[in-house]
Design a protein around this motif. Structure first.
Motif, PDB file in Angstrom:
ATOM      1  N   ASN A  67     -15.960  17.313  13.062  1.00  0.00           N
ATOM      2  CA  ASN A  67     -17.241  17.379  13.769  1.00  0.00           C
ATOM      3  C   ASN A  67     -17.219  16.632  15.105  1.00  0.00           C
ATOM      4  O   ASN A  67     -18.234  16.555  15.787  1.00  0.00           O
ATOM      5  CB  ASN A  67     -18.373  16.832  12.881  1.00  0.00           C
ATOM      6  CG  ASN A  67     -18.013  15.484  12.287  1.00  0.00           C
ATOM      7  OD1 ASN A  67     -17.241  14.729  12.892  1.00  0.00           O
ATOM      8  ND2 ASN A  67     -18.557  15.171  11.136  1.00  0.00           N
ATOM      9  N   GLY A  68     -16.084  16.095  15.456  1.00  0.00           N
ATOM     10  CA  GLY A  68     -15.981  15.454  16.770  1.00  0.00           C
ATOM     11  C   GLY A  68     -16.620  14.077  16.843  1.00  0.00           C
ATOM     12  O   GLY A  68     -16.732  13.485  17.921  1.00  0.00           O
ATOM     13  N   LYS A  78     -15.148  17.611  19.804  1.00  0.00           N
ATOM     14  CA  LYS A  78     -14.682  18.712  18.959  1.00  0.00           C
ATOM     15  C   LYS A  78     -14.077  19.809  19.829  1.00  0.00           C
ATOM     16  O   LYS A  78     -13.005  20.341  19.536  1.00  0.00           O
ATOM     17  CB  LYS A  78     -15.864  19.247  18.147  1.00  0.00           C
ATOM     18  CG  LYS A  78     -15.436  20.169  17.063  1.00  0.00           C
ATOM     19  CD  LYS A  78     -16.570  20.433  16.085  1.00  0.00           C
ATOM     20  CE  LYS A  78     -16.097  21.383  15.011  1.00  0.00           C
ATOM     21  NZ  LYS A  78     -16.978  22.494  14.748  1.00  0.00           N
TER      22      LYS A  78
END
Ligand code: FES
Ligand code: FES
Lengths: 445, 151, 741
Positions: free
Chosen positions: C616-617, C735
């Protein structure tokens, strides 16, 4: 009690229960489960330092997967010292002390006694345990994992904490009858891998179906409190602590299909940008899973994704769903105009005064049209969140807290708000029984 | 007339129906404790306790306090001296500008009343909705834990 | 006194000798000192009169008057510590008056981490001079030699005879100028300097004793609010005031050109009326902003003033074996005070406008308000009263001006005004967006032959500075005051180019600033000015070069870092972090960075460990270590508070913050649309403070901003193997960077 729930409410339970009780006794007489199990001799409490450190560590991880502390700890108490009151439709059961105190905890339990409790739901003295302790899932754990869990618990600091008396409705207060329950609902023994599936899937299935005991909340329970394990009812959603628990099977109502990443985000971070925040009884689960090996939790996500039987939406359709959802946000240039119908308009005004400052276009919040909460079969979760707020775990889902508004919104406000948000942000039919739910849930905290 | 208990004493205030609880404190009662930070329930600077619960007074109508008991930062003082929690904030020097401090203390007090022995994670979770721009977070957490320990 | 004049006088004083007689003849303070006297330290040079700084009171207290003010950094406490120490009185006796235009010496703006370097030494010397005077008086009184006297907490003794400061007050003549010759106490005798004295303002703030201007409520107060236009450049074409006048609580509606304000009985009523007023007004709107996504390109392509500040690249520099270049972007950032700006103003019968303000520059802001209101000089009496932390030029001055604009319409009535959250978020002067382009020529080993740094920036300093054109409402009154031309600052402080020159010694270095005078969004000094972006660029780029050279980023830096104190700061930071023993786990990374603020002030190195979740970064800073050298430490606790606070704020800028705007207006209107770091995201911070007794006080407040941002950027690059060059490092962007790699 919200409509559409599987448990009979306590107030209606007595008559049914008495009838059921008789049949249970009959069952017990013919069952493989005997009503009276032998006591396993107590052992001298082991030296907490005597367990292999790696084994203890492994056990600690498993205890986290199993979220054991959530039930076996008072809200402000020592971890694993038990005492928490667990309301069930059959009465209140208090969790027990899992620390190795010889008098009040499990200090005199041998590993065999511990394994018997986990696999058969029988305590050291030979008494049947209530299935609120989900041995119907734990029974599937491997011997090695049970050994690790045992080592971990036995190496905790012993804490003296006497368990409170349970308060159950007759005939559920008669423990031997549980032998009958087990005949019906306990399928003993460790889970065997499915060779047709890969290792990750099998690992995920093992964790979800055994120590993870996800189905204990995510599957409906029948009149005798047994969670559905197979068939369309398995993982079809349930209820816990006044919250409606969403399905993990094909019945999921999430507007944007879950996938492995989003499930893993939700389990580890407690939040996913396409679905929302973990709240209510799910929060302590995330607290624990956040600390686990990411590989294990991702494996769980792989299995849950399989349970859901999700299709893989095209990226384009994902983007379109997101864009459509955003366009419904308050203040979005393409947002619908306010409803004319007065009840809905009243809800819109409540929304404007209480919600729109944060739930609006361009804000950090998840578009409401994507949230599971608004697509749930009943308004319980919405009401809980509005009244009591969201206090996500401090790590994992940063920045996702929401203050409760129990003081700011009246029952009328909440009823109107529920009607408005369901209408504006979903295509689902409107909720019923909202007022009763509001009244019931206001007391919860 | 709105009548409610403020820091243990009955008060009556003549204010418009839609006045917020925060505005009653600032504009009518001239109390210093609670601050306006956003008026949107986003920052927590205005937090007071209403019947023991931490609430954001900026978006709480004063009407909601009628017949109930409101505690503000001033009300925590014990005979004019800082309370244990307030003193812990002073001892930890848990302020830079200190504007967020009153909301932090009120939120933390509600937590401690509920859970006198919070873990660090409990404290962070309870305060997660209170904003501090100066970066005093870790000191604030230490102050709350210190007050709990000293109790 | 203007800056030039003051510089001129110092040059004069140090550069000439032996005109003792002249100083008695010259009326101006220009020649106030004997020319062979030592140069007076800090702001004492501008205000040499001892009575301007310190008063010994018969009630056994000491009043310290300073022009620097408390901004939540504890510097007033630190200055009071210095005063108590050098005066040899208990700390508790010191009462401070800070930033009152009629009572305090004008020390200009409280900014740039300058309170400790300029105010503290002035107070220290003044106190030493007064101690010497008191000692001489006591010697006379007791009939003993001055050097036989001992001093303790205001009592001067010789054997069993003693006299107190308070006894001597009547004879004490402080209407004299500092000589610069009174010796300071030896550091070994310090009892208060270097101690963690508790801050004097904190108890009030923690117990609800009014101290902030936001908390003041004078008798008979009325509340003001301003209705802003829909866009910066809008012009009011029509408005129906009557409907607003009829709203509940409204006592007055004020229109002056395109400026619209209201006065009401309650603050909420004033806000409601101002909102209604904004909505009811008709405006000519101009929509010409580049938007947040177009800003980097806009900066590089808009006409600018180009200035080469440094070029040591030799014409015959060796040929490069390879080159490397990179471009970095820093968006507009908000000051984002938790309490929106506020002020109280009251028009007196004598035509004096008194204003209680949390401005950082009370004198210059008072002058700007005089210009705005057409009052003669000295008619605005500004009294500094604390506000929420500002971290630079926020809307404090605008609030003061707006309160005065309204108070003028209701003479005698105190008008209190606090902006709404949106009012502050949308209208404050942001930290400027910047682009940094850095390139280097490298030899075959990856060592630097030449380094070139181009800085693109809109202005950073638009403080009122005595000019109504720099007050927000000055733009909208009739006739409007034009914004005076904004200049970029030069050495040694710079503004856009602050810290644009590397702290390293390279064989050749070139630094060019492209100063864009146009300001799409309103901008002004924000903690560190250009230093945040410039340090981020330099410290990321050198990290990129280290990676390219296959070198350890710490070792690579040390190749070029020649200053011993800086090397010490860097290595001690690395040691505390465990740089050498760091074990890189999956998805984690480490990063380090260092800078000496303004190239001459405090030195801070920061090391962080981050974890990046590719799924999800999300970037989580797991821990941070900072080492700092602020010279001689007066209050270590205060320094640690500033370093940790600056570090956390910089994490917030770097990971989360960007002012969003479209063609016409700012879209970041509150904390939901401009999120900042929360408790769960704040890592544990470990500090290494290096004390340098006897070295100048360097001031600490801004020195952590750049190193923190760069350390995070470097750690992310280490974790994901991709270099991100655009702040903030939000999950979406991280992401995308991972997926694009
Ligand atoms: S002022 Fe109430 S939450 Fe910010
Ligand atoms: S201390 Fe300044 S906002 Fe928290």
């Amino acid at each position: 009690m919200p409509p559409g729930r599987d448990h009979p409410p306590l107030s209606r339970s007595t008559i049914i229960a008495a009838g059921l009780g008789l049949s249970l006794v009959a069952l017990a007489a013919t069952s493989a489960f005997v009503a009276y199990e032998p006591q396993i001799a107590g052992i001298a409490p082991a030296d907490p330092g005597s367990f292999n450190a790696n084994l203890v560590k492994q056990g600690q991880i498993l205890a986290g997967i199993g979220n054991c502390a959530a039930c076996h700890t008072l809200p402000d108490g020592e971890p694993y010292a038990g005492g928490r009151a667990l309301p069930t439709p059959f009465g209140v059961i208090h969790s027990t002390n899992l620390t190795p105190d010889p008098e009040t905890g499990i200090g005199t339990w041998s590993e065999a006694a511990f394994a018997r409790a986990m696999r058969h739901g029988v305590d050291r003295e030979g008494r049947h345990l209530y299935p609120v302790f989900p041995y119907d899932y734990f029974t599937r754990a491997s011997d090695a994992d049970l050994g690790a869990l045992y080592a971990y618990l036995m190496s905790l600091d012993p804490i003296v904490a006497e368990a409170a008396q349970n308060d159950l409705v007759f005939p559920f207060s008669v423990r031997p009858l549980l032998a009958g329950w087990k005949v019906l609902y306990l399928d003993e023994g460790a889970l065997q891998p499915d060779p047709a599936q890969d290792e990750e899937w099998n690992r995920g299935r093992y964790l979800v179906e055994s120590l993870g005991h996800c189905g204990a909340c995510h599957s409906p329970r029948n009149a005798l409190g047994a969670a559905a394990k197979t068939g369309p009812k398995a993982y079809a959603g349930g209820e816990a602590e006044g919250w409606s628990v969403p399905p993990l099977n094909g019945a999921s109502s999430a507007p944007l299909e879950w996938n492995v990443d989003s499930i893993a985000n939700y389990l580890i971070e407690g939040w996913d940008s396409d679905h929302g925040v973990a709240a209510g009884p799910m929060r302590p689960v995330v607290d624990d899973l956040h600390e686990q090996s990411e590989d294990d939790v991702v494996a769980m996500a792989v299995y849950v994704d399989w349970l859901m039987g999700n299709d893989r939406p095209e990226n384009a359709s994902l983007a379109a769903t997101r864009a459509n959802a955003k366009a419904l946000d308050w203040g979005h240039p393409d947002a619908p105009i306010l409803p004319e119908e007065s009840a809905l308009l009243a809800g819109a005004r409540v929304f404007e005064a209480n919600c729109a400052n944060c739930h609006k276009a361009g804000a950090k919040s998840v578009p409401l049209a994507l949230t599971t909460v608004l697509h749930a079969p009943d308004a319980a979760n919405l009401i809980n969140i509005v009244l009591h707020g969201i206090q996500p775990p401090p790590v994992g889902s940063p920045d996702r807290s929401m203050p409760g508004r129990a003081v700011q919104v009246s029952d009328d406000d909440l009823v109107a708000l529920a009607a408005f948000v369901r209408d504006r942000f979903t295509d689902a039919t409107s909720w019923t029984g909202v007022r009763e739910l509001v009244q019931e849930l206001r007391g919860h905290n | 007339m709105l009548t409610f208990k403020l820091n243990g004493q009955e008060v009556s205030v003549d204010a418009p129906d839609d006045a917020s609880l925060l505005s009653i404190q600032t504009d009518d009662l001239h109390l210093a404790g609670q601050k306006y930070g956003c008026g949107l329930s986003q920052c927590g600077a205005c937090t007071v306790m209403l019947d023991g619960d931490a609430v954001r007074s900026c978006q709480t109508k004063a009407q909601a306090a009628v017949g109930r008991s409101v505690t503000t930062l001033e009300g925590l003082r014990e005979n004019g001296a800082p309370s244990r929690l307030q003193q812990a904030f002073i001892d930890e020097q848990a302020a830079q500008c200190g504007y967020c401090g009153s909301g932090m203390i009120m939120t933390a007090q509600a937590l401690l009343d509920r859970n006198p022995t919070p873990s660090e994670s409990d404290v962070r979770a309870a305060l997660n909705g209170n904003l501090c721009r100066c970066g005093t977070h870790n000191r604030i957490v230490r102050a709350v834990l210190r007050a709990a320990e000293e109790a | 006194m203007t800056v030039n004049l003051s510089i001129g006088r110092r040059a004069f004083l140090t550069g000439s000798a032996g005109f003792l007689a002249v100083s008695f003849l010259m009326p101006s303070d220009l020649f106030a000192q004997t020319a062979d006297a030592p140069e007076l330290p800090g702001d004492l040079a501008d205000h040499p009169m001892l009575s301007a700084w310190i008063k010994i009171n018969a009630d056994q207290t000491v009043t310290l008057m300073i022009g620097k003010v408390e901004l939540g950094q504890g510097s007033v406490t630190a200055v009071a510590q210095v005063c108590a120490e050098e005066l040899v009185v208990d700390f508790g006796r010191i009462k401070v008056i800070a930033g009152d235009t009629r009572l305090s010496p004008d020390e200009g703006t409280t900014a740039g981490s300058q309170s400790m370097p300029n105010c503290a030494p002035a107070v220290q010397q003044a106190a030493a001079e007064i101690r010497q005077i008191l000692r001489n008086l006591a010697a006379e009184k007791l009939g003993v030699a001055a050097d036989g006297l001992t001093m303790a907490d205001g009592t001067i003794s010789a054997g069993d005879k003693s006299v107190t400061y308070w006894d001597l007050v009547a004879d004490l003549q402080l209407e004299v100028e500092a000589t610069g010759t009174a010796p300071l106490l030896p550091i070994a005798e310090h009892k208060i300097i270097g101690k963690n004295v508790q801050r004097i303002d904190i108890p009030a703030k923690m117990t609800g004793v009014p101290i902030f201007v936001q908390e003041m409520a004078p008798e008979g107060v009325r509340y003001g609010a301003v209705a802003r236009p829909p866009t910066y450049k809008a012009v009011l074409t029509g408005v129906d005031l009557a409907s607003i006048e009829a709203m509940p609580g409204v006592e007055k509606v004020v229109r002056n050109g395109s400026f619209l304000g209201v006065i009401a009985a309650r603050q909420e009523q004033a806000w409601a009326a101002a909102n209604a007023l904004s909505a009811a007004a008709q405006w000519d709107v101009v929509s010409d902003l580049p938007g947040h996504d177009g800003m980097a390109e806009w900066l590089k392509t808009t006409a600018s003033e180009e200035k080469e500040w440094l070029n040591t690249i030799a014409a015959d520099a060796p040929a490069a074996a390879s080159t490397h270049e990179a471009e970095y972007y820093r968006p507009y950032h908000m000051h984002g005070s938790i309490g929106p700006s506020a002020a109280i103003a009251q028009m007196g019968e004598d035509g004096t406008m008194t204003v209680w303000t949390h401005s950082q520059s009370v004198w210059a802001t008072a002058a700007a308000i005089e210009m705005l209101l057409g009052l003669e000089e000295g008619k605005v009496h500004a009294i500094h009263t604390e506000g929420s932390g500002c971290y630079g030029h926020n809307m404090a001055d605008d609030a003061a001006a707006d309160a005065c604009l309204l108070a003028r319409e209701m003479p005698g009535t105190p008008i209190k005004l606090q902006y709404t959250r949106a009012g502050e978020h949308q209208w404050e002067p942001y930290g400027s967006a910047m682009v940094n382009k850095v390139s280097a020529n490298l030899d075959a080993n990856g060592d630097i032959i030449g380094w070139e740094h181009h800085v693109y920036s809109t202005p950073h300093g638009t403080r009122p500075g005595g000019n109504a054109g720099r007050l927000l409402s000055g733009r909208y009154v009739d006739p409007p005051f034009p914004m005076p031309e904004i200049k970029d600052g030069g050495p040694p402080n710079f503004s856009s180019t602050r810290n644009g020159l590397a702290n390293y010694v390279f064989p050749g270095e070139k630094v060019v600033t492209h100063f864009v005078k146009d300001m799409p969004l309103r901008v002004s000094s924000t903690r560190g000015l250009g230093a945040y972006a410039n340090v981020m660029a330099i410290e990321q780029f050198i990290d990129e070069l280290a990676v390219k050279a296959g070198a350890d980023p710490l070792e690579y830096r040390l190749r070029y870092l020649k200053d011993d104190r800086m090397r010490d700061v860097l290595t001690r930071c690395a040691d505390a972090f465990g740089w050498g023993t760091f074990e890189k786990k999956r998805n984690t990374g480490r990063g380090i960075a260092i800078a000496r603020y303004k190239n001459y002030a405090a030195m801070t190195a920061v090391a962080v460990e981050v974890q990046v979740t590719p799924r999800n970064g999300l970037v989580r800073v797991l821990r941070a270590v900072a080492a700092n050298d602020s010279g001689h430490m007066v209050n270590p606790n205060g320094i640690s508070n500033q370093i940790e606070g600056g570090l956390i704020q910089s994490l917030s800028w770097t990971l989360k913050e960007e002012v969003k705007f479209d063609a016409s207006r700012v879209l970041s209107t509150d904390w939901a649309s401009y999120p900042i770091l929360t408790f769960g995201e704040v890592p544990p911070v470990e500090l290494v403070l290096i004390d340098r007794p006897g070295e100048p006080y360097l001031g600490t407040g801004e020195s952590a901003q750049g190193p923190t941002g760069a350390a995070v950027a470097n750690a992310i690059a280490d974790a994901i193997g991709v270099r991100m060059r655009r702040v903030p490092f939000t999950p979406d962007r991280v992401k995308a960077a991972i997926e694009g790699a």
